[in-house]
Design an enzyme around this catalytic site. Structure first.
Site, PDB file in Angstrom:
ATOM      1  N   HIS A 359       0.806  -1.226   0.000  1.00 15.32           N
ATOM      2  CA  HIS A 359       0.000   0.000   0.000  1.00 15.32           C
ATOM      3  C   HIS A 359       0.834   1.268   0.000  1.00 15.32           C
ATOM      4  O   HIS A 359       0.270   2.359   0.110  1.00 15.32           O
ATOM      5  CB  HIS A 359      -0.919   0.058   1.227  1.00 15.32           C
ATOM      6  CG  HIS A 359      -1.945  -1.029   1.276  1.00 15.32           C
ATOM      7  ND1 HIS A 359      -3.225  -0.872   0.799  1.00 15.32           N
ATOM      8  CD2 HIS A 359      -1.874  -2.296   1.735  1.00 15.32           C
ATOM      9  CE1 HIS A 359      -3.902  -1.988   0.983  1.00 15.32           C
ATOM     10  NE2 HIS A 359      -3.104  -2.872   1.546  1.00 15.32           N
ATOM     11  N   LYS A 548      -8.970  13.530   4.490  1.00 14.69           N
ATOM     12  CA  LYS A 548      -8.022  12.414   4.504  1.00 14.69           C
ATOM     13  C   LYS A 548      -7.022  12.682   5.607  1.00 14.69           C
ATOM     14  O   LYS A 548      -7.001  13.779   6.175  1.00 14.69           O
ATOM     15  CB  LYS A 548      -7.302  12.291   3.166  1.00 14.69           C
ATOM     16  CG  LYS A 548      -6.740  13.632   2.658  1.00 14.69           C
ATOM     17  CD  LYS A 548      -6.118  13.524   1.270  1.00 14.69           C
ATOM     18  CE  LYS A 548      -7.106  13.486   0.162  1.00 14.69           C
ATOM     19  NZ  LYS A 548      -7.155  12.257  -0.598  1.00 14.69           N
ATOM     20  N   ARG A 549      -6.196  11.705   5.906  1.00 12.46           N
ATOM     21  CA  ARG A 549      -5.166  11.960   6.913  1.00 12.46           C
ATOM     22  C   ARG A 549      -4.246  13.078   6.472  1.00 12.46           C
ATOM     23  O   ARG A 549      -4.070  13.325   5.282  1.00 12.46           O
ATOM     24  CB  ARG A 549      -4.375  10.701   7.187  1.00 12.46           C
ATOM     25  CG  ARG A 549      -5.072   9.832   8.190  1.00 12.46           C
ATOM     26  CD  ARG A 549      -4.184   8.714   8.596  1.00 12.46           C
ATOM     27  NE  ARG A 549      -3.217   9.090   9.610  1.00 12.46           N
ATOM     28  CZ  ARG A 549      -3.415   8.940  10.910  1.00 12.46           C
ATOM     29  NH1 ARG A 549      -4.558   8.481  11.359  1.00 12.46           N
ATOM     30  NH2 ARG A 549      -2.465   9.245  11.763  1.00 12.46           N
ATOM     31  N   LYS A 554       0.212  14.373   0.755  1.00 14.15           N
ATOM     32  CA  LYS A 554      -1.175  14.584   0.296  1.00 14.15           C
ATOM     33  C   LYS A 554      -1.450  16.061  -0.013  1.00 14.15           C
ATOM     34  O   LYS A 554      -2.455  16.405  -0.607  1.00 14.15           O
ATOM     35  CB  LYS A 554      -2.164  14.064   1.341  1.00 14.15           C
ATOM     36  CG  LYS A 554      -2.095  12.546   1.535  1.00 14.15           C
ATOM     37  CD  LYS A 554      -3.058  12.090   2.615  1.00 14.15           C
ATOM     38  CE  LYS A 554      -2.906  10.639   3.019  1.00 14.15           C
ATOM     39  NZ  LYS A 554      -3.561   9.692   2.092  1.00 14.15           N
ATOM     40  N   THR A 656      -8.989   6.084  -1.906  1.00 12.64           N
ATOM     41  CA  THR A 656     -10.326   5.493  -2.037  1.00 12.64           C
ATOM     42  C   THR A 656     -11.389   6.557  -1.768  1.00 12.64           C
ATOM     43  O   THR A 656     -12.517   6.435  -2.231  1.00 12.64           O
ATOM     44  CB  THR A 656     -10.508   4.307  -1.068  1.00 12.64           C
ATOM     45  OG1 THR A 656     -10.009   4.690   0.221  1.00 12.64           O
ATOM     46  CG2 THR A 656      -9.778   3.081  -1.551  1.00 12.64           C
ATOM     47  N   LYS A 660     -15.184   7.413  -3.439  1.00 16.06           N
ATOM     48  CA  LYS A 660     -16.422   7.662  -2.676  1.00 16.06           C
ATOM     49  C   LYS A 660     -17.025   9.004  -3.073  1.00 16.06           C
ATOM     50  O   LYS A 660     -18.248   9.129  -3.242  1.00 16.06           O
ATOM     51  CB  LYS A 660     -16.122   7.668  -1.172  1.00 16.06           C
ATOM     52  CG  LYS A 660     -15.711   6.308  -0.641  1.00 16.06           C
ATOM     53  CD  LYS A 660     -15.020   6.394   0.724  1.00 16.06           C
ATOM     54  CE  LYS A 660     -14.257   5.107   0.982  1.00 16.06           C
ATOM     55  NZ  LYS A 660     -13.264   5.213   2.064  1.00 16.06           N
TER      56      LYS A 660
HETATM   57  C1  26Q Z   1       3.428   0.905  10.335  1.00 15.61           C
HETATM   58  C2  26Q Z   1       4.352   0.657  11.326  1.00 15.61           C
HETATM   59  C3  26Q Z   1       4.186   1.175  12.602  1.00 15.61           C
HETATM   60  C4  26Q Z   1       3.054   1.925  12.866  1.00 15.61           C
HETATM   61  C5  26Q Z   1       2.127   2.169  11.891  1.00 15.61           C
HETATM   62  C6  26Q Z   1       2.305   1.666  10.615  1.00 15.61           C
HETATM   63  C7  26Q Z   1       1.318   1.937   9.568  1.00 15.61           C
HETATM   64  C8  26Q Z   1      -0.034   1.931   9.846  1.00 15.61           C
HETATM   65  C9  26Q Z   1      -0.969   2.195   8.857  1.00 15.61           C
HETATM   66  C10 26Q Z   1       1.711   2.182   8.264  1.00 15.61           C
HETATM   67  C11 26Q Z   1       0.767   2.445   7.277  1.00 15.61           C
HETATM   68  C12 26Q Z   1      -0.568   2.454   7.566  1.00 15.61           C
HETATM   69  C13 26Q Z   1      -1.603   2.742   6.590  1.00 15.61           C
HETATM   70  C14 26Q Z   1      -1.402   2.950   5.309  1.00 15.61           C
HETATM   71  C15 26Q Z   1      -2.500   3.298   4.403  1.00 15.61           C
HETATM   72  O1  26Q Z   1      -3.619   3.550   4.823  1.00 15.61           O
HETATM   73  N1  26Q Z   1      -2.248   3.353   3.101  1.00 15.61           N
HETATM   74  C16 26Q Z   1      -3.286   3.707   2.147  1.00 15.61           C
HETATM   75  O2  26Q Z   1      -3.899   2.527   1.702  1.00 15.61           O
HETATM   76  C17 26Q Z   1      -5.027   2.793   0.891  1.00 15.61           C
HETATM   77  C18 26Q Z   1      -5.681   1.488   0.565  1.00 15.61           C
HETATM   78  O3  26Q Z   1      -4.899   0.776  -0.345  1.00 15.61           O
HETATM   79  C19 26Q Z   1      -4.620   3.572  -0.355  1.00 15.61           C
HETATM   80  O4  26Q Z   1      -5.791   3.926  -1.045  1.00 15.61           O
HETATM   81  C20 26Q Z   1      -3.835   4.826   0.023  1.00 15.61           C
HETATM   82  O5  26Q Z   1      -3.340   5.441  -1.148  1.00 15.61           O
HETATM   83  C21 26Q Z   1      -2.700   4.456   0.950  1.00 15.61           C
HETATM   84  O6  26Q Z   1      -2.040   5.632   1.403  1.00 15.61           O
END
Ligand code: 26Q
Length: 815
Positions: A359, A548-549, A554, A656, A660
């Protein structure tokens, strides 16, 4: 064709009734109707709906046992399900009976629903995608279990204090959760620490500290489909929750130590940070849920099978990013140490069973773990990772790969001594996919190019999707009603049917109906904005939305720069007919991500100045809605006119929210990034506002030497925007407050190339305004967007996974 609810054995009309709700209130909750609070009515209703699901849930489990169908096991550290009541009511077709019952009881559906906590067990896109996928699998007859963690505290609640983000704990379990069932029979044990010893054959992992994983199941209903799948979340517990020996000595903290330590494990969700800093507790969380889930999977398989080589025919285990990457060594360990397979047989099973979705491309976001930490916390899995690496390196040597290739592909980075979880996931999976066409191409060409060169057949793309059940049917009743009236209800399980609206795009009646639905949603959002922020916004203005975050890539800051430019134009009176806009932001920043938090403060300071400036009149309002999550998204998305998807090309894997918003009739202004590109292809270039540098152009600027100052010097409007921020015009009480932001652009290289895209972004915004002045044309294009979203259903995504990755049968469209 679709079956009517009665044909598949639902008789919900009879199971949802005033009497049932009152019975539950009195018999389960012990509350008399005259004493009941809204939260009691909510709980009673949720139990009644759960009762209606239960026979299907049980029947499904029973049937699966007999039929032994292949299951998908979706391993994800995050599931952002959103509230469950409304979704279950829709799935069961129980909206009308429930409304009738509530009318008899004098209850308001919406305020009862609002009593349900929104389980924020995820950070953003990845967690929400997992929830959409569970919904689609249940709707498409794919037997599936989502495995994750039952965090006691989910994503923090965000409040604004003087414009700064402040974090408060999300205590979502403060009341009884009617949706979950604790399955005591499914408790598993997970090992930590200890040492490894040689046995006659193989190895044993001993002197470990074992933790219990308690299973909590939540039903996942499909739309008008008797299949009810399961979301199983693990909660940490101690084997001996209290030491009576310590207690009797008067050592009360010592007596509770084991319990507290075990419970700490699943207490909080880790925030998605700009740089995940390999914390031990996070590693323990990852292993804990992976080990418990794989044990569960093997026990289910072993109940009816004894030939472990057949596991891949019964189980597809999917890794949602690298967070569950320890599944590779753990499955090997369980098969070798506990089921006595030899290495080769176990490895074959592992590779055929696992698959992995990437991702993110951003190097700083890729997970690695120090081998010494792994060796200490998880000695046996660590040893297996080392053996896997030896195997990989000897395969490479046999293929006469040079030392540099070996170094690049190694599962362990020899310089840092860290295990690369991405490499591990790729090596141990039979399929690896990215989440949009452009992202998957970059996964192949950049991130894992050496692996892709050697086994191209293992790499594929599955563009993300969203479930129309939640993101249209539940979220946007006005638009839903008018679509239903035109093309019937079956788009709920075949989103391509929305194409049926295309032939009517020029019909004046459709245009005015869509415009009226949008307006009604905007009025509702305007009320909410007034209630939450005290700001009055005009529903006739263009609602421009970025939700979004918060992340530098972004580029919420680019949007804000556009807002400041617009403000300056209004004040300078340089433009006569300015389109009135309400610019809405929402999103959380990781608590340690200070730059993202500073950008939130800047947005709020700019909002403060603009919203108070009498010269601006109703031409521009800036709103920051706090505490973004699934529930708030469901409020904002139906009311959006313009969807901001403006990441630097090559950084947003898919997005995503873009899907939406378009599905709800917003037009997109966006870069050639992630799924925006495929959205453009689907809706046609004339129905979307694409701007900015492409992936190739961004890369070329990086290699040829990007000079943000040159853009600043050459563009007076850009210069004026940045000068104004730097001069403290939006922070007169502390003029230097945003110095670091301006410096990040002008002094520290503007890593995400905001300045390079600024002019093209403003031009695109001018095109937006021009189209807005022609409402018929605007809504016609909005309708084309809605009608073209068919392939962005998560049902399509799940069919892709089912065929190309998991090899499971899936219900075909229209059957
Ligand atoms: C990793 C290690 C330690 C702590 C946290 C994390 C961590 C947690 C969540 C790293 C990444 C995430 C989330 C990533 C994420 O949401 N990515 C998004 O995924 C979506 C679904 O595929 C995409 O549409 C987005 O583009 C992408 O940013």
């Amino acid at each position: 064709m679709d079956r009517a609810p009665s044909e598949i054995g639902y008789s919900v009309g009879e199971s949802v009734s005033t009497r049932k709700i009152v019975d539950r209130l009195r018999l389960t909750l012990g509350v008399e109707p005259e004493d009941a609070r809204s939260s009691d009515w909510y709980a009673a209703t949720a139990y009644v709906i759960r009762d209606s699901l239960m026979p299907h849930w049980l029947a499904g489990a029973r049937q699966q046992k007999v039929e032994g169908r292949k299951h998908v096991y979706y391993l994800s550290m995050e599931f952002l399900t959103g509230r469950l009541l409304g979704n279950a009511v829709l799935a069961l077709d129980a909206v009308e009976p429930l409304k009738k019952a509530f009318a008899e009881l004098g209850l308001d559906f919406e305020s009862i629903q609002a009593e349900e906590p929104d389980p924020a067990l995820g950070n953003g896109g990845l967690g929400r995608l997992a929830a959409c996928f569970l919904d689609s699998m249940a709707s498409l007859d794919v037997p599936a279990i989502g495995y994750g963690l039952r965090y006691e505290y989910g994503a923090f609640h965000q409040r604004l204090e003087d414009g700064w983000q402040r974090e408060y704990p999300d205590i979502w379990l403060h009341t009884d959760n009617p949706w979950e069932l604790h399955r005591a029979e499914a408790t598993r044990e997970v090992k930590f620490g200890g040492t490894i010893k040689r046995r006659d054959k193989g190895w044993s992992w001993c002197d470990t500290e074992d933790l219990l994983a308690l299973a909590f199941d939540t039903p996942v209903p499909g739309w008008r489909n008797p299949m009810v799948n399961t979301l199983r979340l693990w909660s940490g517990a101690a084997r001996e929750p209290i030491s009576l020996e310590a207690f009797n000595r008067g050592d009360h903290p010592g007596a509770a130590r084991a319990r507290v330590q075990a419970e700490n494990l699943t207490q909080v969700l880790y925030p998605e940070d700009s740089t995940p800093q390999g914390q031990e507790l996070r590693l323990r969380q990852e292993y804990f849920f992976v080990s418990a889930s794989l044990q569960d999977i093997l026990i289910r398989f072993g109940a009816t099978n004894s030939d472990w080589s057949l596991l891949p025919e019964h189980a597809a285990v999917h890794l949602n990013d690298t967070h569950p990457a320890l599944a590779a060594p753990e499955l090997l360990r369980l098969l070798m140490d506990e089921r006595h397979l030899d290495w080769d047989a176990a490895w074959k099973v592992v590779r055929q069973t696992l698959s992995y979705t990437n991702h993110t491309l951003m190097p700083e976001a890729l997970e690695t773990w120090p081998m010494d930490l792994l060796n200490r916390v998880l000695p046996r899995p660590a040893q297996i990772i080392e053996q896997l690496n030896e195997q990989l390196l000897s395969e490479l040597a046999a293929g006469s790969a040079g030392p540099d290739v070996c170094e690049r592909m190694s599962l362990i980075d020899t310089t840092s001594g860290r295990a690369r979880m991405g490499h591990l996931s790729v090596y141990a999976s039979h399929r690896v996919n990215g989440v949009s066409a452009v992202h998957s191409q970059l996964v192949r060409q950049q991130l894992f190019s050496d692996f892709a060169a050697r086994s191209p057949e293992r790499f594929c793309n599955v563009t993300n999707g969203i479930t129309q059940r939640r993101w249209l049917a539940e979220t946007n009743p006005y638009l839903t009603d008018l679509i239903d009236a035109r093309i019937g209800v079956h788009w709920r399980n075949d989103l391509e049917m929305l194409q049926g609206l295309r032939e009517a795009t020029d019909e004046a009646s459709l245009i005015s109906e869509v415009a009226a639905a949008k307006r009604a949603n905007k009025v509702a959002l305007a009320h909410y904005i007034a209630k939450k922020t005290g700001n009055k916004v005009d529903p006739n203005s263009l609602f421009d939305v970025q939700i979004k975050r918060f992340h530098e890539y972004k580029r919420q800051l680019l949007n804000l720069m556009q807002v400041v430019a617009r403000y300056q134009r209004i004040v300078a009176n340089s433009q006569t007919d300015i389109v009135p806009r309400t610019v809405i932001f929402a999103g959380k920043a990781a608590s340690s991500y200070w730059m993202a938090k500073l950008i939130i403060k800047l947005i709020n300071d700019v909002a403060g100045v603009i919203n108070e400036d009498a010269r601006v009149r109703d031409l521009l309002k800036v709103i920051f809605l706090p505490d973004y999550g699934v529930t708030l998204a469901q409020r904002i998305i139906p009311a959006a006119d313009l969807s901001e998807q403006i990441s630097t090309a090559g950084t947003e894997a898919s997005g995503t929210g873009n899907m939406k918003l378009a599905l709800n009739g917003a037009l997109t202004i966006g870069t050639e990034d992630g799924a925006n590109i495929e959205i453009r292809d689907a809706v046609g270039a004339e129905n979307i506002f694409i701007f900015g540098n492409s992936v190739a152009e961004v890369a070329a600027l990086r290699t040829d030497g990007y000079e943000p100052r040159a853009y600043y010097d050459a563009d007076p409007e850009l210069k004026s925007v940045l000068d104004s921020i730097a001069a403290g015009n939006f922070s007169p009480d502390e003029p230097d407050r945003f110095q670091k932001i301006v410096e990040s652009l002008l002094v520290h290289g503007d890593h995400y190339q905001l300045l390079a895209d600024f002019r093209s972004y403003l031009d695109a915004q001018d095109r937006v305004d021009a189209l807005w002045r022609d409402p018929n044309n605007w809504y016609r294009r909005a309708i084309v967007n809605i009608a073209s979203m068919g392939s962005f259903s998560s049902d399509r995504a799940i069919r892709d996974y089912a065929r190309h990755i998991w090899d499971v049968p899936v219900r075909e469209v229209g059957s």
